[in-house]
Design an enzyme around this catalytic site. Structure first.
Site, PDB file in Angstrom:
ATOM      1  N   THR A  20      -4.875  -6.207   5.484  1.00  0.00           N
ATOM      2  CA  THR A  20      -4.007  -6.775   5.960  1.00  0.00           C
ATOM      3  C   THR A  20      -3.412  -5.231   6.474  1.00  0.00           C
ATOM      4  N   THR A  76       5.178   4.772   5.177  1.00  0.00           N
ATOM      5  CA  THR A  76       5.320   5.510   3.673  1.00  0.00           C
ATOM      6  C   THR A  76       5.296   7.221   3.780  1.00  0.00           C
ATOM      7  N   ASP A  77       5.870   8.006   2.932  1.00  0.00           N
ATOM      8  CA  ASP A  77       5.824   9.505   2.899  1.00  0.00           C
ATOM      9  C   ASP A  77       4.440   9.624   2.485  1.00  0.00           C
ATOM     10  N   GLU A  78       3.320   8.493   1.401  1.00  0.00           N
ATOM     11  CA  GLU A  78       1.976   9.356   1.402  1.00  0.00           C
ATOM     12  C   GLU A  78       1.294   9.108   2.028  1.00  0.00           C
ATOM     13  N   TYR A  91      -4.966   3.422   0.361  1.00  0.00           N
ATOM     14  CA  TYR A  91      -3.708   2.548   0.453  1.00  0.00           C
ATOM     15  C   TYR A  91      -3.226   3.614   1.037  1.00  0.00           C
ATOM     16  N   LYS A  95      -2.274   2.712   5.849  1.00  0.00           N
ATOM     17  CA  LYS A  95      -0.809   2.994   6.589  1.00  0.00           C
ATOM     18  C   LYS A  95      -0.715   3.836   7.197  1.00  0.00           C
ATOM     19  N   PRO A 124       2.762   4.010 -20.388  1.00  0.00           N
ATOM     20  CA  PRO A 124       0.982   4.437 -19.772  1.00  0.00           C
ATOM     21  C   PRO A 124       1.332   6.244 -18.663  1.00  0.00           C
ATOM     22  N   ARG A 131       7.075  12.732  -7.670  1.00  0.00           N
ATOM     23  CA  ARG A 131       8.289  11.917  -6.655  1.00  0.00           C
ATOM     24  C   ARG A 131       8.554  12.061  -5.373  1.00  0.00           C
ATOM     25  N   ASP A 181      -5.785  10.238 -15.778  1.00  0.00           N
ATOM     26  CA  ASP A 181      -5.382  10.475 -14.469  1.00  0.00           C
ATOM     27  C   ASP A 181      -6.121   9.354 -13.362  1.00  0.00           C
ATOM     28  N   GLY A 185      -8.012  11.213  -7.437  1.00  0.00           N
ATOM     29  CA  GLY A 185      -7.310  11.724  -7.015  1.00  0.00           C
ATOM     30  C   GLY A 185      -5.631  11.974  -6.276  1.00  0.00           C
ATOM     31  N   TYR A 241      -5.808  -0.055 -16.788  1.00  0.00           N
ATOM     32  CA  TYR A 241      -5.363   0.039 -18.141  1.00  0.00           C
ATOM     33  C   TYR A 241      -6.221  -0.113 -19.499  1.00  0.00           C
TER      34      TYR A 241
HETATM   35  P1  NAD Z   1       5.060  -5.656  -2.049  1.00  0.00           P
HETATM   36  O1  NAD Z   1       3.800  -5.300  -2.354  1.00  0.00           O
HETATM   37  O2  NAD Z   1       6.078  -5.975  -2.943  1.00  0.00           O
HETATM   38  O3  NAD Z   1       5.563  -7.204  -0.595  1.00  0.00           O
HETATM   39  C1  NAD Z   1       4.665  -6.746   0.057  1.00  0.00           C
HETATM   40  C2  NAD Z   1       4.924  -8.202   0.329  1.00  0.00           C
HETATM   41  O4  NAD Z   1       3.990  -8.587   2.069  1.00  0.00           O
HETATM   42  C3  NAD Z   1       3.859 -10.113  -0.296  1.00  0.00           C
HETATM   43  O5  NAD Z   1       5.448 -10.398  -0.153  1.00  0.00           O
HETATM   44  C4  NAD Z   1       3.137 -10.447   0.114  1.00  0.00           C
HETATM   45  O6  NAD Z   1       2.932 -11.353  -0.186  1.00  0.00           O
HETATM   46  C5  NAD Z   1       2.929 -10.069   1.820  1.00  0.00           C
HETATM   47  N1  NAD Z   1       2.382  -9.814   2.535  1.00  0.00           N
HETATM   48  C6  NAD Z   1       1.300  -8.968   1.884  1.00  0.00           C
HETATM   49  N2  NAD Z   1      -0.419  -9.117   2.807  1.00  0.00           N
HETATM   50  C7  NAD Z   1       0.423  -9.950   3.775  1.00  0.00           C
HETATM   51  C8  NAD Z   1      -0.719 -11.494   4.823  1.00  0.00           C
HETATM   52  N3  NAD Z   1      -1.250 -10.441   5.616  1.00  0.00           N
HETATM   53  N4  NAD Z   1       0.413 -11.649   5.636  1.00  0.00           N
HETATM   54  C9  NAD Z   1       1.934 -12.151   5.055  1.00  0.00           C
HETATM   55  N5  NAD Z   1       2.227 -10.903   4.263  1.00  0.00           N
HETATM   56  C10 NAD Z   1       1.561 -10.653   3.101  1.00  0.00           C
HETATM   57  O7  NAD Z   1       5.392  -4.346  -0.886  1.00  0.00           O
HETATM   58  P2  NAD Z   1       6.788  -3.489  -1.191  1.00  0.00           P
HETATM   59  O8  NAD Z   1       6.926  -2.884  -1.895  1.00  0.00           O
HETATM   60  O9  NAD Z   1       7.826  -4.330  -0.853  1.00  0.00           O
HETATM   61  O10 NAD Z   1       5.914  -2.304   0.398  1.00  0.00           O
HETATM   62  C11 NAD Z   1       7.204  -2.946   1.272  1.00  0.00           C
HETATM   63  C12 NAD Z   1       6.459  -2.121   2.984  1.00  0.00           C
HETATM   64  O11 NAD Z   1       7.328  -1.266   2.130  1.00  0.00           O
HETATM   65  C13 NAD Z   1       4.834  -1.803   2.534  1.00  0.00           C
HETATM   66  O12 NAD Z   1       4.979  -1.870   3.837  1.00  0.00           O
HETATM   67  C14 NAD Z   1       4.516  -0.017   2.094  1.00  0.00           C
HETATM   68  O13 NAD Z   1       3.720  -0.316   2.422  1.00  0.00           O
HETATM   69  C15 NAD Z   1       5.957   0.105   2.201  1.00  0.00           C
HETATM   70  N6  NAD Z   1       6.510   1.074   1.295  1.00  0.00           N
HETATM   71  C16 NAD Z   1       7.308   1.350  -0.170  1.00  0.00           C
HETATM   72  C17 NAD Z   1       7.473   1.749  -0.998  1.00  0.00           C
HETATM   73  C18 NAD Z   1       7.641   1.961  -1.935  1.00  0.00           C
HETATM   74  O14 NAD Z   1       8.095   2.405  -2.953  1.00  0.00           O
HETATM   75  N7  NAD Z   1       7.629   0.232  -2.780  1.00  0.00           N
HETATM   76  C19 NAD Z   1       7.865   3.187  -0.598  1.00  0.00           C
HETATM   77  C20 NAD Z   1       7.649   3.539   1.143  1.00  0.00           C
HETATM   78  C21 NAD Z   1       6.756   2.197   2.126  1.00  0.00           C
HETATM   79  O1  DAU Z   2       5.550   7.454  -2.160  1.00  0.00           O
HETATM   80  C1  DAU Z   2       5.542   5.782  -1.319  1.00  0.00           C
HETATM   81  C2  DAU Z   2       4.942   4.583  -2.420  1.00  0.00           C
HETATM   82  O2  DAU Z   2       5.032   4.637  -3.547  1.00  0.00           O
HETATM   83  C3  DAU Z   2       5.050   3.349  -1.135  1.00  0.00           C
HETATM   84  O3  DAU Z   2       4.391   3.497  -0.028  1.00  0.00           O
HETATM   85  C4  DAU Z   2       3.687   2.923  -2.703  1.00  0.00           C
HETATM   86  O4  DAU Z   2       3.675   1.601  -1.910  1.00  0.00           O
HETATM   87  C5  DAU Z   2       4.539   2.411  -4.035  1.00  0.00           C
HETATM   88  O5  DAU Z   2       3.412   2.238  -4.403  1.00  0.00           O
HETATM   89  C6  DAU Z   2       4.615   3.962  -4.681  1.00  0.00           C
HETATM   90  O6  DAU Z   2       3.449   4.569  -4.352  1.00  0.00           O
HETATM   91  P1  DAU Z   2       3.371   5.604  -5.808  1.00  0.00           P
HETATM   92  O7  DAU Z   2       1.201   5.772  -6.477  1.00  0.00           O
HETATM   93  O8  DAU Z   2       3.728   6.607  -5.237  1.00  0.00           O
HETATM   94  O9  DAU Z   2       4.015   4.654  -7.385  1.00  0.00           O
HETATM   95  P2  DAU Z   2       3.647   4.304  -8.803  1.00  0.00           P
HETATM   96  O10 DAU Z   2       4.701   3.318  -8.601  1.00  0.00           O
HETATM   97  O11 DAU Z   2       2.213   3.435  -9.013  1.00  0.00           O
HETATM   98  O12 DAU Z   2       3.619   5.463  -9.400  1.00  0.00           O
HETATM   99  C7  DAU Z   2       4.830   6.597  -9.064  1.00  0.00           C
HETATM  100  C8  DAU Z   2       3.984   7.402 -10.025  1.00  0.00           C
HETATM  101  O13 DAU Z   2       3.769   7.337 -11.339  1.00  0.00           O
HETATM  102  C9  DAU Z   2       2.404   8.201  -9.132  1.00  0.00           C
HETATM  103  O14 DAU Z   2       2.674   8.970  -9.338  1.00  0.00           O
HETATM  104  C10 DAU Z   2       1.399   7.514 -10.557  1.00  0.00           C
HETATM  105  C11 DAU Z   2       1.950   7.063 -11.884  1.00  0.00           C
HETATM  106  N1  DAU Z   2       1.981   6.555 -12.248  1.00  0.00           N
HETATM  107  C12 DAU Z   2       1.830   4.827 -11.770  1.00  0.00           C
HETATM  108  C13 DAU Z   2       1.836   3.493 -12.761  1.00  0.00           C
HETATM  109  C14 DAU Z   2       1.325   2.487 -12.168  1.00  0.00           C
HETATM  110  C15 DAU Z   2       1.822   6.350 -14.504  1.00  0.00           C
HETATM  111  O15 DAU Z   2       1.989   7.851 -14.455  1.00  0.00           O
HETATM  112  N2  DAU Z   2       1.263   5.685 -15.060  1.00  0.00           N
HETATM  113  C16 DAU Z   2       1.412   4.309 -14.342  1.00  0.00           C
HETATM  114  O16 DAU Z   2       1.608   3.064 -15.207  1.00  0.00           O
END
Ligand code: NAD
Ligand code: DAU
Length: 357
Positions: free
Chosen positions: A101, A135-137, A161, A165, A216, A225, A292, A295, A354
């Site tokens: 994707t 993303t910042d990641e 991931y 990206k 968790p 973050r 944890d 990575g 989990y």
């Molecule tokens: P999300 O997982 O909530 O949504 C992703 C959407 O993409 C879904 O609606 C899914 O159906 C669609 N999708 C997946 N594969 C597809 C495909 N092959 N064709 C068409 N549609 C498809 O994601 P999000 O959290 O809304 O993140 C959106 C974007 O922002 C991503 O690119 C992510 O990397 C980036 N981003 C997210 C965060 C965050 O904190 N959530 C932060 C920085 C950047």
């Molecule tokens: O930094 C931007 C990114 O933020 C985006 O690019 C990603 O799409 C988005 O998913 C998010 O990634 P993270 O891994 O930072 O988000 P998450 O909510 O999964 O986790 C946030 C922090 O919390 C991370 O340090 C892992 C921790 N965590 C997460 C989950 C799901 C826990 O401690 N327990 C949990 O159950």
């Protein structure tokens, strides 16, 4: 910005962005291309479904031909590319879909844009924009005391991931450099707010706490973050589309960096205060430290001087107020929550991630 193709518009940030854009651009037509994977739901766009300026198309960004037909049919001049696999933990348990994707999908979309915009040339180049949401990641992980990431920081992605990206960012940049595709990229920190799928930390903690389930926390919970309310992210993307310079990247961040444990404890305190159900108070007793994430990145911090000095953007929401509003949103949308919880795919994910942690 007349005809805007939003990919992944049925997901968390995409749906918020479509709501935002329909308000902010009263003449724009928004076409939402989404495959409706587990993360996408039309429930997120129920209130705009009948808007004559909004069109939903179910489809896969990996299908270049289909994307090309859409660009032509709707004379698309702006692409805002959100569609992705977005959850780090899923990328650790099953990386292949992330390559498909995030890399192949972005490549396919770039090819469709190259053909329609640069080869067929039926629209004038100066009005076109391919905006890639990243993303910042991609920058990796910061040690204590290291300075925040700027747009010049080298990429060092750590999870599948983040690597997918990073790869997609490089592809977008290369299409600008090689073919002259007009692009912008934003690298954003952790979003939170309405419609976030409850696999991510904040909504997962809210929903588990309401049910009296364990909360968790990975490792020691001291990972950091940078948290940004999704409305601030939408505003920043809109500003970059309007005023950002073509070929540029912009960092976006929330100007706050609490430890994960602080986020979880704050949600517990909010629920102690506002939840009508006294059964699980104090909610912090539900916190469980678990194995944890492999990575696991330790610290993120975004330097957002470029977007604030060039475009005048700064986040409006404070974390305290944004978290309270978000908890309230989940409390006031029980049908949305129930619909997701009933999905077998969601239950399966909770078991996979989990159960043996
Ligand atoms: P999300 O997982 O909530 O949504 C992703 C959407 O993409 C879904 O609606 C899914 O159906 C669609 N999708 C997946 N594969 C597809 C495909 N092959 N064709 C068409 N549609 C498809 O994601 P999000 O959290 O809304 O993140 C959106 C974007 O922002 C991503 O690119 C992510 O990397 C980036 N981003 C997210 C965060 C965050 O904190 N959530 C932060 C920085 C950047
Ligand atoms: O930094 C931007 C990114 O933020 C985006 O690019 C990603 O799409 C988005 O998913 C998010 O990634 P993270 O891994 O930072 O988000 P998450 O909510 O999964 O986790 C946030 C922090 O919390 C991370 O340090 C892992 C921790 N965590 C997460 C989950 C799901 C826990 O401690 N327990 C949990 O159950």
């Amino acid at each position: 910005m007349n005809h805007v193709l939003v990919t992944g518009g049925a997901g968390f940030i995409g749906a918020n962005f479509i709501h935002y854009l329909l308000q902010a651009e009263p003449d724009a037509h928004v076409i939402n291309l989404d495959a409706l994977t587990y993360a996408g739901s039309l429930e997120n766009l129920k209130d705009v479904a009948d808007n004559p300026r909004y069109t939903f198309v179910q489809g896969d960004i990996c299908d270049t031909e289909f994307a090309g037909e859409l660009l032509k049919k709707y004379q698309v001049d702006t692409i805002v590319h959100f569609a992705a696999e977005s959850h780090v933990d899923r990328s650790i348990l099953g990386p292949r879909q992330f390559i498909e994707t995030n890399i192949i999908g972005t490549f396919s979309l770039l090819e469709a844009a190259r053909k329609f915009w640069l080869q067929e040339k039926s629209l004038s180049l100066e009005n076109l924009r391919f905006h890639h949401v990243s993303t910042d990641e991609v920058f990796g992980s910061l040690a204590p005391g290291e300075p925040a990431w700027t747009e010049e920081t080298s990429y060092a992605p750590n999870s599948p991931y983040a690597a997918s990206k990073a790869s997609s960012d490089h592809l977008v940049r290369s299409y600008g450099h090689t073919y002259g595709l007009p692009f912008t990229i934003t690298n954003c920190s952790n979003n939170y707010g309405p419609y976030q799928f409850p696999e991510k930390l904040i909504p997962l903690i809210i929903l588990n706490a309401l049910d009296g389930k364990p909360l968790p926390v990975y490792g020691d919970g001291q990972q950091i973050r940078d948290w940004l309310h999704v409305e601030d992210h939408c505003e920043a993307i809109h500003l970059v589309l309007k005023k950002g310079s073509t070929g540029s990247t912009y960092n976006i961040g929330g100007e706050n960096q609490p430890a994960n444990l602080t986020i979880v404890e704050t949600i517990c305190e909010i629920l102690d205060e506002i939840s009508a159900d006294p059964s699980y108070k104090p909610h912090k007793n539900l916190i469980e430290f678990v194995k944890d994430r492999p990575g696991h990145d330790r610290r993120y911090d975004m330097d957002t001087h470029k977007i604030s000095s060039e475009l005048g953007w700064r986040p409006h929401h404070t974390l305290t107020e944004g978290l309270l509003a978000t908890v309230n949103w989940y409390l006031s949308h029980p049908e949305w929550v129930t619909a997701i919880r009933q999905k077998q795919e969601y239950k399966g994910w909770l078991d996979a991630n989990y159960k043996s942690r």
